[in-house]
Design a protein around this motif. Structure first.
Motif, PDB file in Angstrom:
ATOM      1  N   ARG A 139       0.847  -1.187   0.000  1.00 11.44           N
ATOM      2  CA  ARG A 139       0.000   0.000   0.000  1.00 11.44           C
ATOM      3  C   ARG A 139       0.882   1.236   0.000  1.00 11.44           C
ATOM      4  O   ARG A 139       2.008   1.202   0.474  1.00 11.44           O
ATOM      5  CB  ARG A 139      -0.920   0.008   1.228  1.00 11.44           C
ATOM      6  CG  ARG A 139      -1.889  -1.173   1.268  1.00 11.44           C
ATOM      7  CD  ARG A 139      -2.809  -1.089   2.482  1.00 11.44           C
ATOM      8  NE  ARG A 139      -3.806  -2.152   2.477  1.00 11.44           N
ATOM      9  CZ  ARG A 139      -3.648  -3.327   3.058  1.00 11.44           C
ATOM     10  NH1 ARG A 139      -2.516  -3.591   3.718  1.00 11.44           N
ATOM     11  NH2 ARG A 139      -4.590  -4.238   3.000  1.00 11.44           N
ATOM     12  N   SER A 140       0.338   2.319  -0.528  1.00 14.65           N
ATOM     13  CA  SER A 140       1.096   3.571  -0.588  1.00 14.65           C
ATOM     14  C   SER A 140       0.333   4.667   0.143  1.00 14.65           C
ATOM     15  O   SER A 140      -0.879   4.564   0.376  1.00 14.65           O
ATOM     16  CB  SER A 140       1.341   3.986  -2.039  1.00 14.65           C
ATOM     17  OG  SER A 140       2.162   3.044  -2.691  1.00 14.65           O
ATOM     18  N   VAL A 141       1.047   5.725   0.487  1.00 14.30           N
ATOM     19  CA  VAL A 141       0.458   6.829   1.234  1.00 14.30           C
ATOM     20  C   VAL A 141       0.945   8.152   0.650  1.00 14.30           C
ATOM     21  O   VAL A 141       2.128   8.311   0.332  1.00 14.30           O
ATOM     22  CB  VAL A 141       0.814   6.720   2.731  1.00 14.30           C
ATOM     23  CG1 VAL A 141       2.302   6.714   2.962  1.00 14.30           C
ATOM     24  CG2 VAL A 141       0.145   7.825   3.536  1.00 14.30           C
ATOM     25  N   LEU A 142       0.018   9.073   0.460  1.00 12.66           N
ATOM     26  CA  LEU A 142       0.359  10.442   0.092  1.00 12.66           C
ATOM     27  C   LEU A 142       0.723  11.174   1.376  1.00 12.66           C
ATOM     28  O   LEU A 142      -0.053  11.173   2.334  1.00 12.66           O
ATOM     29  CB  LEU A 142      -0.836  11.114  -0.582  1.00 12.66           C
ATOM     30  CG  LEU A 142      -0.606  12.550  -1.072  1.00 12.66           C
ATOM     31  CD1 LEU A 142       0.234  12.551  -2.337  1.00 12.66           C
ATOM     32  CD2 LEU A 142      -1.948  13.243  -1.314  1.00 12.66           C
ATOM     33  N   CYS A 143       1.888  11.797   1.424  1.00 15.13           N
ATOM     34  CA  CYS A 143       2.339  12.368   2.696  1.00 15.13           C
ATOM     35  C   CYS A 143       3.270  13.552   2.482  1.00 15.13           C
ATOM     36  O   CYS A 143       3.758  13.805   1.375  1.00 15.13           O
ATOM     37  CB  CYS A 143       3.043  11.298   3.532  1.00 15.13           C
ATOM     38  SG  CYS A 143       4.428  10.495   2.694  1.00 15.13           S
ATOM     39  N   ALA A 144       3.499  14.250   3.562  1.00 15.91           N
ATOM     40  CA  ALA A 144       4.419  15.390   3.577  1.00 15.91           C
ATOM     41  C   ALA A 144       4.890  15.583   5.005  1.00 15.91           C
ATOM     42  O   ALA A 144       4.325  15.022   5.949  1.00 15.91           O
ATOM     43  CB  ALA A 144       3.726  16.655   3.060  1.00 15.91           C
ATOM     44  N   SER A 145       5.927  16.371   5.175  1.00 21.52           N
ATOM     45  CA  SER A 145       6.435  16.634   6.520  1.00 21.52           C
ATOM     46  C   SER A 145       5.595  17.718   7.199  1.00 21.52           C
ATOM     47  O   SER A 145       4.970  18.560   6.528  1.00 21.52           O
ATOM     48  CB  SER A 145       7.885  17.109   6.447  1.00 21.52           C
ATOM     49  OG  SER A 145       7.947  18.415   5.909  1.00 21.52           O
ATOM     50  N   PRO A 146       5.539  17.734   8.528  1.00 22.15           N
ATOM     51  CA  PRO A 146       4.826  18.810   9.237  1.00 22.15           C
ATOM     52  C   PRO A 146       5.361  20.192   8.864  1.00 22.15           C
ATOM     53  O   PRO A 146       4.587  21.152   8.767  1.00 22.15           O
ATOM     54  CB  PRO A 146       5.076  18.487  10.712  1.00 22.15           C
ATOM     55  CG  PRO A 146       5.337  17.015  10.739  1.00 22.15           C
ATOM     56  CD  PRO A 146       6.068  16.725   9.467  1.00 22.15           C
ATOM     57  N   GLU A 147       6.666  20.297   8.629  1.00 21.44           N
ATOM     58  CA  GLU A 147       7.261  21.585   8.270  1.00 21.44           C
ATOM     59  C   GLU A 147       6.686  22.107   6.960  1.00 21.44           C
ATOM     60  O   GLU A 147       6.315  23.286   6.840  1.00 21.44           O
ATOM     61  CB  GLU A 147       8.782  21.455   8.158  1.00 21.44           C
ATOM     62  CG  GLU A 147       9.471  22.732   7.707  1.00 21.44           C
ATOM     63  CD  GLU A 147      10.924  22.490   7.310  1.00 21.44           C
ATOM     64  OE1 GLU A 147      11.536  23.432   6.779  1.00 21.44           O
ATOM     65  OE2 GLU A 147      11.428  21.369   7.496  1.00 21.44           O
ATOM     66  N   TYR A 148       6.611  21.237   5.956  1.00 23.44           N
ATOM     67  CA  TYR A 148       6.068  21.667   4.665  1.00 23.44           C
ATOM     68  C   TYR A 148       4.608  22.112   4.825  1.00 23.44           C
ATOM     69  O   TYR A 148       4.204  23.145   4.272  1.00 23.44           O
ATOM     70  CB  TYR A 148       6.147  20.533   3.641  1.00 23.44           C
ATOM     71  CG  TYR A 148       5.474  20.897   2.336  1.00 23.44           C
ATOM     72  CD1 TYR A 148       6.151  21.604   1.356  1.00 23.44           C
ATOM     73  CD2 TYR A 148       4.128  20.579   2.112  1.00 23.44           C
ATOM     74  CE1 TYR A 148       5.516  21.979   0.179  1.00 23.44           C
ATOM     75  CE2 TYR A 148       3.481  20.953   0.947  1.00 23.44           C
ATOM     76  CZ  TYR A 148       4.190  21.654  -0.021  1.00 23.44           C
ATOM     77  OH  TYR A 148       3.551  22.044  -1.173  1.00 23.44           O
ATOM     78  N   LEU A 149       3.832  21.355   5.585  1.00 27.43           N
ATOM     79  CA  LEU A 149       2.418  21.689   5.743  1.00 27.43           C
ATOM     80  C   LEU A 149       2.224  22.992   6.514  1.00 27.43           C
ATOM     81  O   LEU A 149       1.275  23.743   6.243  1.00 27.43           O
ATOM     82  CB  LEU A 149       1.692  20.531   6.455  1.00 27.43           C
ATOM     83  CG  LEU A 149       1.705  19.192   5.695  1.00 27.43           C
ATOM     84  CD1 LEU A 149       1.062  18.106   6.527  1.00 27.43           C
ATOM     85  CD2 LEU A 149       1.012  19.328   4.344  1.00 27.43           C
ATOM     86  N   ARG A 150       3.119  23.303   7.445  1.00 27.80           N
ATOM     87  CA  ARG A 150       3.039  24.588   8.155  1.00 27.80           C
ATOM     88  C   ARG A 150       3.284  25.747   7.197  1.00 27.80           C
ATOM     89  O   ARG A 150       2.652  26.796   7.290  1.00 27.80           O
ATOM     90  CB  ARG A 150       4.055  24.629   9.301  1.00 27.80           C
ATOM     91  CG  ARG A 150       3.608  23.902  10.557  1.00 27.80           C
ATOM     92  CD  ARG A 150       4.485  24.266  11.747  1.00 27.80           C
ATOM     93  NE  ARG A 150       5.874  23.863  11.549  1.00 27.80           N
ATOM     94  CZ  ARG A 150       6.376  22.678  11.919  1.00 27.80           C
ATOM     95  NH1 ARG A 150       5.580  21.775  12.477  1.00 27.80           N
ATOM     96  NH2 ARG A 150       7.644  22.407  11.722  1.00 27.80           N
TER      97      ARG A 150
END
Length: 309
Positions: free
Chosen positions: A162-173
């Protein structure tokens, strides 16, 4: 009548199209081959072959019986090997191949555990993301992550990728958290070079959604893509077998949990079930035990990775 030998004679005749060639291959007389065929036909109550002076061809009953006879021979071979190997210690060298990311994250620890159990087995592991010819490269076992396998190979399912779309908390901030796939074109997207923008294909219910994204960074190494995401470089898709610990620690954040990504099968692939070394048989069983179950070991307890399911 020895029905296993009769089945072997029938399969050999069917494959070679000739009683004489089958007799040569089996080191029997043509008369003996003919007697086995007649005995098998009498037992089944059906004519299996059309015989001419030049060639034999399968009847309709023969075409139906051929797969079952092949299965009978495989089963008999399995029983013989199992019985003969009960008191043996597996030994020898196995040549394996696998994608680098899966080898690093999951396969190598499993192989170390296998060798602790069977220390006389030596393993050579080559990593590649490209297809490899098992026969030409003398590979005993390949671990393939795909939904499209060569029909000539034998495959045993090990787990689901399975795969997940993700990003770091820093990028999302810094850039905000997308609420729908329609917002992805406004974000920096990172991708594996083999799939690039086509990786961003989602399913919501019965609908397939493929947003047009601007892929600002690609790499042919999963490890580098992971590092770029951890560094706050953007949003990307990674297999959970590789980033499950990052998700548990909160170093990567799963996104768009209402959208599903494609799942792939993880398979143990080999050339044949017949005459397998004991070490290989036990390794395939061991990997199925390690990775199998209702969900893979790396996904267990991964509650927050909703888009991985």
């Amino acid at each position: 009548m020895d029905r296993i030998t009769a089945a072997q004679v029938f399969v050999t005749v069917a494959e070679r199209g000739s009683l004489i060639q089958a007799a040569d291959h089996l080191e029997m007389s043509a008369a003996m081959v003919s007697r086995y065929l007649v005995s098998l036909e009498d037992w089944l109550g059906a004519r299996l072959l059309h015989r001419t002076t030049r060639r034999v061809t399968l009847t309709d009953a023969g075409r139906l019986a051929l797969p079952s006879c092949r299965q009978l021979l495989e089963t008999a071979d399995d029983v013989k090997h199992i019985a003969g190997n009960l008191s043996q210690e597996p030994r020898g060298r196995l040549r394996l191949t696998c994608a680098l990311s899966f080898a690093e994250a999951q396969l190598t620890p499993a192989l170390m555990a296998y060798q602790q159990r069977y220390p006389q087995v030596h393993i050579s592991l080559a990593t590649t993301d490209l297809g490899i010819n098992l026969a030409a490269d003398q590979i005993d076992l390949a671990v393939r992550i795909s939904n499209s396998l060569e029909p000539t190979l034998i495959a045993r399912p090990l787990a689901t990728c399975r795969s997940v779309l993700c990003a770091s908390p820093e990028y999302l901030r810094r850039h905000g958290t997308p609420a729908t796939v329609d917002e992805l074109p406004h974000h920096r997207c990172l991708a594996h070079a083999l799939v690039s923008a086509t990786q961003f294909r989602f399913r919501q219910g019965d609908k397939v959604v493929e947003p047009t994204v601007d892929v600002s960074f690609t790499t042919n190494e999963t490890a580098i893509l992971r590092r770029a995401l951890l560094s706050g470089g953007g949003i990307g898709i990674l297999p959970t077998y590789y980033v499950s610990e990052d998700l548990r620690r909160g170093e990567l954040v799963p996104l768009l949990k209402d959208y599903q990504l494609e799942t792939l099968g993880i398979h143990a692939v080999f050339l044949s079930r017949q005459h397998q070394p004991l070490a290989l048989r036990l390794l395939v069983d061991f990997l199925a035990e390690q990775f199998g179950g209702e969900e893979p070991i790396w996904d267990r307890g991964l509650i927050d990775a909703g888009s991985a399911r």
